[in-house]
Design an enzyme around this catalytic site. Structure first.
Site, short mmCIF file in Angstrom:
data_model
loop_
_atom_site.label_atom_id
_atom_site.label_comp_id
_atom_site.label_asym_id
_atom_site.label_seq_id
_atom_site.Cartn_x
_atom_site.Cartn_y
_atom_site.Cartn_z
N TRP A 169 1.09 -1.14 -0.02
CA TRP A 169 0.18 0.46 -0.22
C TRP A 169 0.63 1.56 -0.13
O TRP A 169 2.04 1.14 0.48
CB TRP A 169 -0.69 0.33 1.26
CG TRP A 169 -1.88 1.76 1.29
CD1 TRP A 169 -2.88 1.41 0.81
CD2 TRP A 169 -1.18 2.42 1.76
NE1 TRP A 169 -3.23 3.15 0.93
CE2 TRP A 169 -1.97 3.74 1.55
CE3 TRP A 169 -0.58 2.79 2.67
CZ2 TRP A 169 -1.94 4.61 2.14
CZ3 TRP A 169 -0.01 4.14 3.51
CH2 TRP A 169 -1.25 5.33 2.77
N GLU A 191 -3.54 -2.93 -1.57
CA GLU A 191 -4.43 -3.03 -1.43
C GLU A 191 -5.14 -0.83 -1.67
O GLU A 191 -4.13 -0.18 -2.11
CB GLU A 191 -4.14 -1.86 0.35
CG GLU A 191 -5.32 -1.49 1.34
CD GLU A 191 -4.12 -1.19 2.84
OE1 GLU A 191 -5.66 -0.97 3.58
OE2 GLU A 191 -3.67 -1.53 2.98
N LYS A 243 -7.11 2.97 -2.03
CA LYS A 243 -7.48 4.08 -1.27
C LYS A 243 -8.07 4.90 -2.08
O LYS A 243 -8.19 5.24 -3.32
CB LYS A 243 -6.60 4.16 -0.34
CG LYS A 243 -6.67 5.09 1.02
CD LYS A 243 -6.10 6.22 1.49
CE LYS A 243 -5.92 6.18 3.54
NZ LYS A 243 -4.80 6.57 4.09
N ASP A 273 -9.38 -2.85 2.61
CA ASP A 273 -9.51 -1.95 3.63
C ASP A 273 -10.91 -1.28 3.64
O ASP A 273 -11.13 -0.51 3.21
CB ASP A 273 -8.22 -1.21 4.31
CG ASP A 273 -8.18 -0.60 5.77
OD1 ASP A 273 -9.60 0.53 5.77
OD2 ASP A 273 -7.41 -0.43 5.87
N HIS A 331 -11.05 2.42 3.33
CA HIS A 331 -10.32 2.85 2.31
C HIS A 331 -11.57 3.40 1.49
O HIS A 331 -11.73 2.51 -0.46
CB HIS A 331 -9.54 1.80 2.07
CG HIS A 331 -7.99 2.10 2.49
ND1 HIS A 331 -7.14 1.33 1.95
CD2 HIS A 331 -8.33 3.04 3.67
CE1 HIS A 331 -6.64 2.28 2.92
NE2 HIS A 331 -6.76 2.87 4.02
N HIS A 370 -8.90 -5.85 6.11
CA HIS A 370 -8.25 -4.98 7.01
C HIS A 370 -9.85 -4.94 7.27
O HIS A 370 -10.52 -3.73 6.94
CB HIS A 370 -7.10 -3.92 6.96
CG HIS A 370 -5.67 -4.17 6.76
ND1 HIS A 370 -4.57 -3.15 6.65
CD2 HIS A 370 -5.23 -5.18 6.57
CE1 HIS A 370 -3.51 -3.47 5.87
NE2 HIS A 370 -3.96 -5.15 6.52
N ASP A 409 -11.36 7.48 6.33
CA ASP A 409 -10.87 7.06 6.93
C ASP A 409 -9.82 7.64 8.00
O ASP A 409 -9.06 7.56 7.79
CB ASP A 409 -9.52 6.12 5.51
CG ASP A 409 -8.80 5.41 6.10
OD1 ASP A 409 -9.16 4.47 6.67
OD2 ASP A 409 -7.03 5.46 5.54
N ASP A 423 -9.68 5.28 11.35
CA ASP A 423 -9.00 4.30 11.57
C ASP A 423 -9.36 3.80 13.59
O ASP A 423 -8.54 4.44 14.07
CB ASP A 423 -7.28 4.38 11.04
CG ASP A 423 -7.23 4.33 9.49
OD1 ASP A 423 -7.07 2.75 9.38
OD2 ASP A 423 -6.18 5.10 9.25
N ASP A 462 -6.43 -3.00 11.63
CA ASP A 462 -5.66 -1.73 11.30
C ASP A 462 -6.72 -0.74 11.44
O ASP A 462 -7.55 -0.31 11.32
CB ASP A 462 -6.12 -2.18 9.45
CG ASP A 462 -5.07 -0.58 9.12
OD1 ASP A 462 -4.37 0.04 9.71
OD2 ASP A 462 -4.74 -0.72 8.19
#
Length: 417
Positions: free
Chosen positions: A182, A223, A225, A258, A261, A285, A293, A295, A324
């Site tokens: 990524w 990955e 995003k 993810d 993302h 993830h 995003d 997290d 993650d």
């Protein structure tokens, strides 16, 4: 009859074997990300440098790990609190150098992760790995998609080094290593060329994956995003790019999603069966986005439960699961444990669903009963099965573990400057 036996009998009336669910969950591997403990700082550059590549942590809660020893001690504390079968998940920036030695990211070797191998082996953990294409002076700010050949070469060599390290981790620990590619490559404002960076990105990944590896032991992923801080207008590794790359390189690469993302109205739970229609396996993830995003710590919320249900329905052995997130505004041990325990809860909840009956009702177009059954499952005595699972794993039940977090903060974290 105790609470578990009563709950077991109630689930049996719906055709669910709680013993099978518990034993299945004990063997589902979930990667625990090391970067929650130090706010994604790592050990290979100045820890006071700002994060780059679209990554940002917020908050300054006391007790951040500053050394490998502190981070490993914190991880040990988390391992006391979480049931199941965890793996470690490392970024390349967590290389450990000794005796004054240092190596830049393009020169990293397996020996720089030997202490992590020892840590994992002593605890019976496997280990996943990630090249670190951010927070480094050779981000210009692009890495694998840079127009500068020397910049690309540096990061390609970093990726190749990470393939070798991943292979070493798999061989030493006897468990496959998922290696996630990524980058935060992109532009803050409207680009003048969208295709050029993506062509270079594709060619760079091709070169990285030309490094020899055993695809049964090392699982490279790509990955995507949507955007990040500083790259709001254009991301080189978009969803369309990474999915297309994985689709055209199935013999050496798998896709990674993810769930932070994507656009706010997209849900990864729906994408899991879509991808597994075409791929033998995927990587995932699990995080919690709040408007973007961000997290946040994983909760036992609707989307986490839906993600877990699709993992169970589509085939547990086909999804490589990792956490993650990184929250610097709350106790980091608590953040780690809360997110991990919630994902475990979601998987157990999914394993306690009568999926064959639900599928039959859908195929028969009996949508009224399908809705009723799904809703009534929400009030089944799930917490009694969860408590039993924790007890069998030798881990604290809900309501019993946070006191240990407070003790550790009082005796360890609060003494860190």
């Amino acid at each position: 009859m105790n609470r578990y036996d009563d709950a077991k009998a109630r689930y049996a009336n719906t055709g669910i074997d709680t013993e099978k669910a518990i034993e299945t969950l004990k063997n589902i591997s979930v990667s625990l990300h090391c970067w929650q403990g130090d706010d994604v700082r790592g050990f290979d550059t100045d820890p006071n440098k700002p994060l780059t590549g679209g990554i940002q942590t917020t908050g300054n809660y006391p007790g951040r790990a500053r050394t490998p020893e502190e981070l490993m001690a914190d991880l040990d504390e988390v391992l006391k609190l979480i049931p199941g079968r965890p793996k470690m998940n490392l970024h390349a920036s967590y290389a450990i150098f000794e005796n004054g030695e240092w190596a830049d990211r393009d020169k990293l070797e397996p020996k720089h992760f030997q202490k992590w191998v020892d840590f994992c082996r002593e605890r019976g953990l496997g280990c996943d790995f990630n090249p670190t294409f951010f927070s480094h002076e050779k981000c210009d700010p692009l890495t694998l998609s840079s127009a500068d050949e020397e910049t690309r070469k540096f990061w390609i060599e970093h990726g190749k080094a990470c393939i070798r390290i991943s292979n070493y981790l798999a061989e030493q620990l006897g468990e496959k290593c998922v290696m996630n590619i990524w980058t935060g490559d992109g532009f803050k404002d409207i680009p003048g060329d969208r295709m050029g960076p993506r062509v270079r990105y594709r060619e760079s990944i091709d070169e990285i994956l030309s490094e020899p590896f055993d695809f049964n032991k090392v699982k490279p992923c790509v990955e995507s995003k949507t955007f990040g801080i500083g790259v709001e207008s254009y991301t080189t590794g978009s969803a369309e790019f990474t999915l297309s790359y994985a689709a055209f390189n199935k013999d050496k690469c798998i896709p990674l999603m993810d769930n932070g993302h994507y656009h706010p109205t997209e849900v990864v739970s729906d994408k899991i069966p879509a991808l597994l229609t075409f791929f033998d396996e995927i990587a995932l993830h699990v995080t919690r986005p709040v408007r973007w995003d961000s997290d946040h710590v994983v909760l036992f919320d609707d989307e986490t439960r839906e993600i877990a249900r699709e993992i169970v329905r589509c085939g547990i052995d086909r999804v490589n699961i990792a956490l993650d997130y990184f929250d610097a505004s709350i106790n980091r041990i608590s953040a780690w444990a809360t997110g991990y325990r919630n994902l475990q809860k979601a998987l157990l909840f999914a394993l306690l669903q009568p999926n064959e009956e639900l599928k039959k009702l859908q195929d028969e177009q009996n949508f009224s009963k399908l809705m009723v059954v799904q809703e009534e499952l929400k009030t089944m005595p799930f917490n009694d099965i969860w408590d039993e699972y924790c007890a069998r794993c030798g881990k604290p039940k809900d309501g019993e573990w946070y006191a240990e977090v407070e003790r550790y903060e009082r005796e360890v974290l609060s003494k860190r400057a």
